[in-house]
Design a protein around this motif. Sequence first.
Motif, PDB file in Angstrom:
ATOM      1  N   GLN A  40       0.854  -1.188   0.000  1.00 43.84           N
ATOM      2  CA  GLN A  40       0.000   0.000   0.000  1.00 43.84           C
ATOM      3  C   GLN A  40       0.889   1.236   0.000  1.00 43.84           C
ATOM      4  O   GLN A  40       1.889   1.278   0.721  1.00 43.84           O
ATOM      5  CB  GLN A  40      -0.885   0.032   1.255  1.00 43.84           C
ATOM      6  CG  GLN A  40      -1.664  -1.229   1.520  1.00 43.84           C
ATOM      7  CD  GLN A  40      -2.725  -1.493   0.490  1.00 43.84           C
ATOM      8  OE1 GLN A  40      -3.385  -0.582   0.014  1.00 43.84           O
ATOM      9  NE2 GLN A  40      -2.884  -2.750   0.124  1.00 43.84           N
ATOM     10  N   VAL A 100      -0.107   8.460   0.398  1.00 45.33           N
ATOM     11  CA  VAL A 100       0.394   9.643  -0.313  1.00 45.33           C
ATOM     12  C   VAL A 100      -0.071  10.912   0.408  1.00 45.33           C
ATOM     13  O   VAL A 100      -1.253  11.051   0.747  1.00 45.33           O
ATOM     14  CB  VAL A 100      -0.135   9.651  -1.772  1.00 45.33           C
ATOM     15  CG1 VAL A 100       0.464  10.816  -2.547  1.00 45.33           C
ATOM     16  CG2 VAL A 100       0.149   8.324  -2.461  1.00 45.33           C
ATOM     17  N   GLN A 117       5.442  14.817  -3.794  1.00 46.18           N
ATOM     18  CA  GLN A 117       4.541  14.090  -2.911  1.00 46.18           C
ATOM     19  C   GLN A 117       5.389  13.315  -1.922  1.00 46.18           C
ATOM     20  O   GLN A 117       6.525  12.946  -2.213  1.00 46.18           O
ATOM     21  CB  GLN A 117       3.682  13.109  -3.705  1.00 46.18           C
ATOM     22  CG  GLN A 117       2.689  13.778  -4.613  1.00 46.18           C
ATOM     23  CD  GLN A 117       1.883  12.751  -5.394  1.00 46.18           C
ATOM     24  OE1 GLN A 117       2.391  11.721  -5.783  1.00 46.18           O
ATOM     25  NE2 GLN A 117       0.631  13.050  -5.626  1.00 46.18           N
ATOM     26  N   ASP A 125      -6.905   3.961   6.606  1.00 48.24           N
ATOM     27  CA  ASP A 125      -7.641   4.902   5.749  1.00 48.24           C
ATOM     28  C   ASP A 125      -8.179   6.080   6.549  1.00 48.24           C
ATOM     29  O   ASP A 125      -8.086   7.235   6.109  1.00 48.24           O
ATOM     30  CB  ASP A 125      -8.788   4.199   5.028  1.00 48.24           C
ATOM     31  CG  ASP A 125      -8.319   3.322   3.886  1.00 48.24           C
ATOM     32  OD1 ASP A 125      -7.167   3.493   3.427  1.00 48.24           O
ATOM     33  OD2 ASP A 125      -9.109   2.453   3.458  1.00 48.24           O
ATOM     34  N   TRP A 137      -4.138   9.979   0.851  1.00 48.24           N
ATOM     35  CA  TRP A 137      -4.913   8.887   0.301  1.00 48.24           C
ATOM     36  C   TRP A 137      -4.045   7.648   0.190  1.00 48.24           C
ATOM     37  O   TRP A 137      -2.831   7.714   0.287  1.00 48.24           O
ATOM     38  CB  TRP A 137      -5.522   9.245  -1.048  1.00 48.24           C
ATOM     39  CG  TRP A 137      -4.544   9.468  -2.159  1.00 48.24           C
ATOM     40  CD1 TRP A 137      -4.090   8.549  -3.055  1.00 48.24           C
ATOM     41  CD2 TRP A 137      -3.888  10.693  -2.509  1.00 48.24           C
ATOM     42  NE1 TRP A 137      -3.208   9.117  -3.936  1.00 48.24           N
ATOM     43  CE2 TRP A 137      -3.060  10.438  -3.618  1.00 48.24           C
ATOM     44  CE3 TRP A 137      -3.916  11.992  -1.979  1.00 48.24           C
ATOM     45  CZ2 TRP A 137      -2.280  11.423  -4.210  1.00 48.24           C
ATOM     46  CZ3 TRP A 137      -3.130  12.961  -2.574  1.00 48.24           C
ATOM     47  CH2 TRP A 137      -2.339  12.670  -3.662  1.00 48.24           C
ATOM     48  N   ARG A 138      -4.723   6.505   0.010  1.00 47.11           N
ATOM     49  CA  ARG A 138      -4.037   5.211  -0.083  1.00 47.11           C
ATOM     50  C   ARG A 138      -4.222   4.641  -1.478  1.00 47.11           C
ATOM     51  O   ARG A 138      -5.314   4.680  -2.032  1.00 47.11           O
ATOM     52  CB  ARG A 138      -4.601   4.236   0.949  1.00 47.11           C
ATOM     53  CG  ARG A 138      -4.008   2.843   0.848  1.00 47.11           C
ATOM     54  CD  ARG A 138      -4.461   1.956   1.975  1.00 47.11           C
ATOM     55  NE  ARG A 138      -5.894   1.757   2.042  1.00 47.11           N
ATOM     56  CZ  ARG A 138      -6.541   0.766   1.413  1.00 47.11           C
ATOM     57  NH1 ARG A 138      -5.897  -0.094   0.667  1.00 47.11           N
ATOM     58  NH2 ARG A 138      -7.848   0.649   1.549  1.00 47.11           N
ATOM     59  N   GLU A 139      -3.134   4.113  -2.027  1.00 50.79           N
ATOM     60  CA  GLU A 139      -3.162   3.426  -3.315  1.00 50.79           C
ATOM     61  C   GLU A 139      -2.643   2.017  -3.108  1.00 50.79           C
ATOM     62  O   GLU A 139      -1.626   1.815  -2.455  1.00 50.79           O
ATOM     63  CB  GLU A 139      -2.290   4.141  -4.346  1.00 50.79           C
ATOM     64  CG  GLU A 139      -2.765   5.526  -4.686  1.00 50.79           C
ATOM     65  CD  GLU A 139      -1.883   6.224  -5.706  1.00 50.79           C
ATOM     66  OE1 GLU A 139      -0.913   5.628  -6.202  1.00 50.79           O
ATOM     67  OE2 GLU A 139      -2.169   7.396  -5.989  1.00 50.79           O
ATOM     68  N   SER A 140      -3.337   1.036  -3.667  1.00 57.44           N
ATOM     69  CA  SER A 140      -2.885  -0.355  -3.579  1.00 57.44           C
ATOM     70  C   SER A 140      -1.953  -0.659  -4.723  1.00 57.44           C
ATOM     71  O   SER A 140      -2.165  -0.228  -5.853  1.00 57.44           O
ATOM     72  CB  SER A 140      -4.084  -1.299  -3.645  1.00 57.44           C
ATOM     73  OG  SER A 140      -4.922  -1.075  -2.539  1.00 57.44           O
ATOM     74  N   GLY A 141      -0.900  -1.399  -4.413  1.00 60.83           N
ATOM     75  CA  GLY A 141       0.080  -1.723  -5.437  1.00 60.83           C
ATOM     76  C   GLY A 141       0.132  -3.174  -5.788  1.00 60.83           C
ATOM     77  O   GLY A 141      -0.531  -4.017  -5.336  1.00 60.83           O
TER      78      GLY A 141
END
Length: 77
Positions: free
Chosen positions: A3, A6, A47, A64, A73-77
């Motif tokens: 995760q 950012v 960022q 979250d 915010w959260r981004e899944s990788g």
Amino acid sequence: MTQLLVFGEREDAEEVAGTLGEWFPEAGVPRVLRETLAGEDDAEDAQWLIVVEGLDESALAKVDELVERYDGWRESG
């Protein structure tokens, strides 16, 4: 799953990283990384990222809520 958290401000990212280290001590304190946006020459357009791994869905819900408090915010990788 990896995760990415950012943030626009370094201080916010550092505070969240410290909180995550307290909440999930088995994962250690996450590092804060700087990512310059593509095509941007201004350092203020960077960022700030935290990379988090190995959290389950219930932990991610808590993450979250924390991230949103800092306008991230959260981004899944």
